[in-house]
Write an enzyme that holds these catalytic residues in place. Structure first.
Site: not given
Lengths: 275, 828
Positions: B666, B709
């Site tokens: 990611s 996140k």
């Protein structure tokens, strides 16, 4: 002499044992009595002179139960006896410690019944834990094999009584006193055998015996017997007692009669001194 | 056209409380059936109904999806309509006590047999002694005793008499009897014997030999006579016992008429009691003969047990050990084995320590859950089962053989060879339901060849369901759970907030989570907070309080980490612009809590042979997926900027202040951005953080944990003070997964924080640098001053430098390193 005075004089019980394994069981019974009476426990291991002689003569030992023959040398026989004597000594010591008694132990080589008779002269109470002489039968065989039997003596039976032989007031009172105490200790009934003539004299003897017995304690039966050797031996055999008390100074206590009595009663004999 | 930040409505999908037509969930009926698990329900119905061998079930799916509850309720519903299975009991095998017999009895009869046997023994303890007290018995017994005694005395008496006549003495020895020459009542002294004339001696020896032979004959007969005596006594006892037994046993036989196994056992008991009648007699009677046991000397009672206790122990041979049957209330059993150890599953044989030895018998056989579930269903957690030594193998063995054989692991592995019990195996008819994670199921499928044969039915529980059209059903599920857990009802606002949280758990705005365990916990905690506020109905505020409290209880680590960043112990910039530096986002998953953690990623570039060095990988702190992401970067750079010449750079990438390892791809887009920044020497806006993976074509791809996140970076920015210039770049594909918390939504709505959804690296670079990315022209060049042009130029420059270097130029790689103007100028 009162019962209390007699009790004070009874300082020692001598237990006569031999090579038979059942002797140790007799020793334990005697130790119980000694503990109750608080008297010394004296072990006497008799090396049967007849056995030693037999080992030097022709013939074999026939083993019961198997029927096999076994020849035993004198040295072997002596060794066996030494081992048994050592075991008896250890057991006397153990029991004396367990009951907190003073104790002695002696090994003597003699004929069994004569040694028993002789011991009765010098000891207050002598217990014969000797094996009964032949004839052997089922009850006389080693107890270990009988214990394994499913029904050694029948599933239901009354407890074997303590027996007392009453042969006159002189030594009889002490005999009955001790027999009654032994019965109480072991919770066994007491059976008193009175050999006496028929008629009033006989009844008098029975009454005397009854007077010597205290009221309390285990059940007591007093049985009058015809005054014959055969009647006495039959009565002893039928009674199947566990202990037999008798006067050490009575007519019955000769070496020869002791053998007959042991054979008939098949139990421990306790010779009570008149001291 | 510049990318616009997402609107507040795009980052949170509200559930409209007004859409509900109830005032509280108390008005809603219970949910029928199972919500959103159609596939699993179909498989469950099939698996339970299928009665062939091997059609056991494996229920797979994530935790908290109600796998246990749903599977159990299905099984219970099915079991209710089924017949109760037969009872099983172990009884003594009188012929071979080490092989206890298994008795099968109709349901409910094992317990009654146990009681009947106990009553029988109790009554016999009175009846048998009474029978042996009768005069008839005593007389007959005495007659037998006397007969044998007389036989012996006659035999020995004759020998003794004969010996006396021949002047021989019969002497008792320690082991038996012996004959010797006599003198009076004593044995003749040996010296005297030897002085006898030889003829006399020979005569005596011959007499002894002859009588010894006769003595031997009699002695040899003694064991036979004793055996015969015992046999006759035993027969007598059996006859007497039989009379006492007849009526009681007859009654028992009548009670169990038609049950052959029970009748066989009763017959065996009858025979055995006849053989062991002594067990029923008062213990004292048997001991009267044993002098050593006289009371005053005592101590001879073995093992310190009283005679009565010994008798009770001996009579245990007639007890009935009920394995299955106690407490069966009808219907097939549904058993859940919480601790599926080997012994708990197949049962065990217990032992009792006695005088240093371990003893056992049939009464010490303990049933396992397979016994209890026999004729029904057994539910086991697969992970727990596999964690128990030998339990899995044992379960397979039992299912393959369709019978339960109790043996210890030691016996199973042939490690123990001592004599032990071998209980008769019990036939097994059970449906086993294993419940576990998907990973376990697939591992077993792959690695255990037996698994497919024994567990043919997979019941796959889904963790999510479609949200559209299902919200009203979900509300009924909430109402049902509230009632089941005895909670306050929820008002529409409360339900709406729970629905929103279910969407957040699902990680997809179009879905609802079916992890009902988590939902149930949330409801319970919301109920607690409603109670604290003395409310009778749970509202949205209570649900939110519960959610906040959940986070607060576990966010110590994220708080400390954020604190470290604010204090600049961990260096993360949230404003300004830097070349070769970017904010990446990672998720730390603690099991029950996950949070986003910003990380600084930096890149340096120099002349080289086209290698992008993943420093994390070099020091074994990077996982394979992360390395894969980094390798993709090389592909992207080479194909896009150096298609016609070698990629002549060497770049290094590092997660700054990362000490615990990195995995996942990611961060690959962030790594590419920072690499491009380093190459183009363009500063990156530090107010932005980036997440997303990238492919070789520069497309940004979806990642996991997007909500955490964004919230992680938002929390940091908020802690430092929101500037309005801060935000997060996420993959466009992740927009449907956004269910951000209230703080983020509020800031976005106010324009103080932004979430950008990007589809490509070019879009991302434009946002991060504020400069156009530039499209490739027909001449193979990007527009001047565009991001891509700067990158392209720099790559060409590095390639030139390398070419010159290869021709023997003086520029060495050290001088040309790291964005050096000098290097660049040299190459221009």
């Amino acid at each position: 002499m009162t019962a209390t005075e007699a009790s004070v004089k009874q300082r020692r019980i001598l237990v006569a044992m031999d090579s038979n394994a059942e002797s140790l069981a007799g020793l334990r019974r005697a130790a119980t009595l000694a503990s109750e009476l608080r008297i010394e426990l004296a072990g006497l291991f008799l090396e049967d002179i007849n056995l030693l002689r037999m080992s030097e003569l022709p013939g074999h030992e026939i083993i019961l139960g198997s029927g096999s023959r076994k020849s035993t040398s004198r040295a072997e026989m002596e060794q066996q006896m030494r081992h048994r004597a050592a075991a008896a000594r250890r057991e006397v010591e153990r029991l004396a410690q367990a009951f907190s008694l003073s104790w002695t132990f002696e090994v003597r080589r003699a004929g069994l019944d004569s040694a028993l008779r002789e011991a009765a002269r010098s000891n207050e109470l002598v217990c014969s834990a000797l094996a009964p002489p032949p004839l052997p039968h089922a009850a006389a065989r080693p107890r270990t094999s009988r214990r394994r039997a499913v029904y050694p003596h029948g599933p239901v039976r009354a407890p074997r009584p303590v027996l007392a032989l009453y042969e006159g007031a002189e030594g009889g009172a002490r005999v009955l006193e001790l027999a009654q105490r032994a019965a109480q200790i072991n919770h066994l009934p007491l059976e008193v055998l009175v050999p006496a003539r028929a008629g009033a004299a006989g009844q008098k003897a029975v009454d005397e015996a009854n007077r010597c017995l205290s009221e309390a304690g285990e059940p007591v039966t007093v049985r009058r017997l015809p005054q014959s050797e055969k009647a006495l031996l039959n009565a002893l055999a039928a009674a199947r007692g566990q202990l037999l008390f008798l006067d050490a100074a009575s007519q019955a206590a000769t070496a020869e009669r002791l053998a007959s009595l042991r054979s008939a009663a098949k139990c421990d004999l306790l010779l009570v001194s008149r001291h | 056209m510049p990318i616009k930040p997402l609107k507040a409505t795009q980052i949170y999908r509200h559930c409209d409380a007004k859409s509900f037509r109830f005032r509280s969930t108390a008005e809603l009926p219970d949910l029928d059936g199972v919500l959103g698990q159609a596939r699993a329900v179909e498989a469950l119905s099939f698996g339970i109904g299928m009665e062939k061998d091997g059609y056991n079930l494996f229920v797979l799916g994530p935790r908290a999806t109600g796998r246990h509850t749903i599977a159990r309720s299905f099984l219970e519903r099915r079991a209710e309509g089924e017949a109760a299975p037969d009872d099983w009991a172990y009884v003594n095998n009188f012929e071979a006590p080490h092989k206890p017999r298994a008795l099968r009895l109709p349901a409910g009869r094992a317990g009654s047999l146990r009681q009947d046997m106990a009553r029988l023994i109790e009554e016999l303890l009175i009846a048998i002694p009474a029978a042996f007290q009768t005069d008839e018995y005593k007389t007959r017994r005495e007659a037998i005793q006397e007969e044998f005694q007389e036989r012996q005395e006659t035999a020995f008496g004759a020998i003794q008499e004969e010996a006396r006549k021949r002047d021989l003495a019969l002497v008792r020895t320690p082991m038996g009897l012996a004959l010797a020459p006599a003198r009076g009542n004593e044995v003749m002294p040996p010296d005297e014997f030897h002085k006898l004339p030889e003829l006399v001696r020979k005569k005596i020896e011959a007499d002894i030999e002859e009588l010894q032979g006769r003595l031997q004959e009699v002695a040899q007969k003694l064991p036979d006579w004793e055996r015969e005596r015992r046999r006759r006594i035993r027969e007598l006892n059996r006859e007497i016992t039989g009379m006492a037994l007849a009526q009681l046993i007859g009654r028992l036989r009548k009670s169990y008429a038609g049950l052959n196994q029970a009748l066989d056992y009763i017959a065996a008991v009858e025979r055995d009691i006849g053989e062991h009648v002594d067990l029923f007699l008062p213990p004292e009677a048997g001991q009267a003969e044993v002098p050593a046991n006289m009371p005053a000397i005592a101590g001879a009672a073995p093992m310190g047990q009283s005679p009565a206790a010994r008798q009770a122990a001996a009579l245990r041979r007639y007890s009935v050990n009920v394995m299955v049957g106690d407490g069966n209330n009808g219907g097939a059993p549904v058993i859940t084995e919480e601790s599926p150890s080997y012994a708990n599953l197949i049962g065990r044989v217990e032992h009792q320590a006695e005088m240093g030895a371990l003893l056992t018998d049939f009464s010490m056989i303990k049933p396992g859950s397979l016994h209890r579930a026999n004729g029904g269903y057994l539910i086991i957690d697969a992970l727990r089962l596999l964690q128990q030594p030998y339990a899995w193998e044992a379960l397979k063995r039992v299912l393959r053989g369709n019978s339960i054989r109790i043996e210890s692991p030691g016996e199973m592995l042939s490690l123990v060879s001592t004599v032990s019990l071998e209980p008769e195996p019990i036939p097994l008819d059970v449906k086993v339901v294993l419940i576990g994670e998907r990973q376990i199921y697939y591992l077993l499928c792959q690695r255990d060849p037996d698994f497919d044969d024994l567990f043919k039915v997979a019941v796959d529980f889904d963790e999510n369901m479609e949200r559209g059209g299902s919200v009203s059903q979900f509300a009924r599920l909430i109402a049902t759970m509230a009632r089941r857990h005895e909670l306050r009802p929820l008002n529409p606002g409360g339900v709406a907030r729970v629905v929103e949280q279910a969407t957040r758990l699902a990680g997809d705005v179009k879905k609802l989570s079916l992890q009902i365990g988590h939902i149930a916990d949330l409801l319970k905690e919301a109920d607690y907070w409603a109670a604290e506020k003395n409310r009778t109905v749970i509202g949205a505020e209570d649900v939110q309080t519960a959610l906040d409290a959940q986070v607060r209880r576990v966010d110590r680590l994220s708080h400390r980490m954020r604190e470290s960043i604010v204090q600049q112990t961990i260096l993360i910039d949230t404003d300004g612009a830097k070349v070769g530096q970017i904010n990446g986002l990672a998720v730390l998953d603690l099991g029950n809590f996950a949070f986003g953690k910003p990380s600084r990623i930096s890149a340096r570039v120099r002349i080289g042979n086209g290698e992008v060095i993943d420093i994390e990988r070099r020091v074994d702190l990077g996982g394979p997926l992360h390395s894969k992401g980094v390798l993709i970067l090389s592909g992207y750079l080479g194909a896009r900027y150096a298609a016609d010449h070698p990629l002549s750079l060497s770049a290094s990438l590092v997660f700054e202040q990362s000490y615990g390892g990195v995995d996942g791809d990611s961060a690959s887009s962030a790594e590419l951005y920072v690499l491009l920044s380093a190459l183009a020497e363009l500063p990156i806006n530090q107010g932005l953080a980036v997440t997303g993976s990238v492919n070789q074509h520069g497309e940004v791809q979806a990642i996991g944990g997007v909500n955490e996140k964004i919230e992680g970076f938002f929390d940091l920015c908020q802690a430092r003070g929101l500037t309005g210039q801060q935000g997060v770049l996420i993959p466009k594909a992740n927009v449907p997964h956004l269910m951000l918390n209230r703080g983020v939504v509020k800031a976005v709505r106010a324009g103080r924080f932004a979430v950008y959804a990007v589809a490509s690296i070019d879009q991302g670079m434009e946002l991060l640098t504020g400069r156009k990315a530039g499209r490739l022209g027909r001449n193979g060049r990007y527009p001047a001053n565009s991001v891509n042009r700067l990158v392209q130029d720099r790559i060409h420059e590095l390639a030139d430098m390398r070419r010159r270097f290869a021709r023997g130029g003086r520029n060495d790689s050290n001088n040309g390193s790291n964005n050096s103007k000098q290097g660049g100028e040299n190459g221009s």
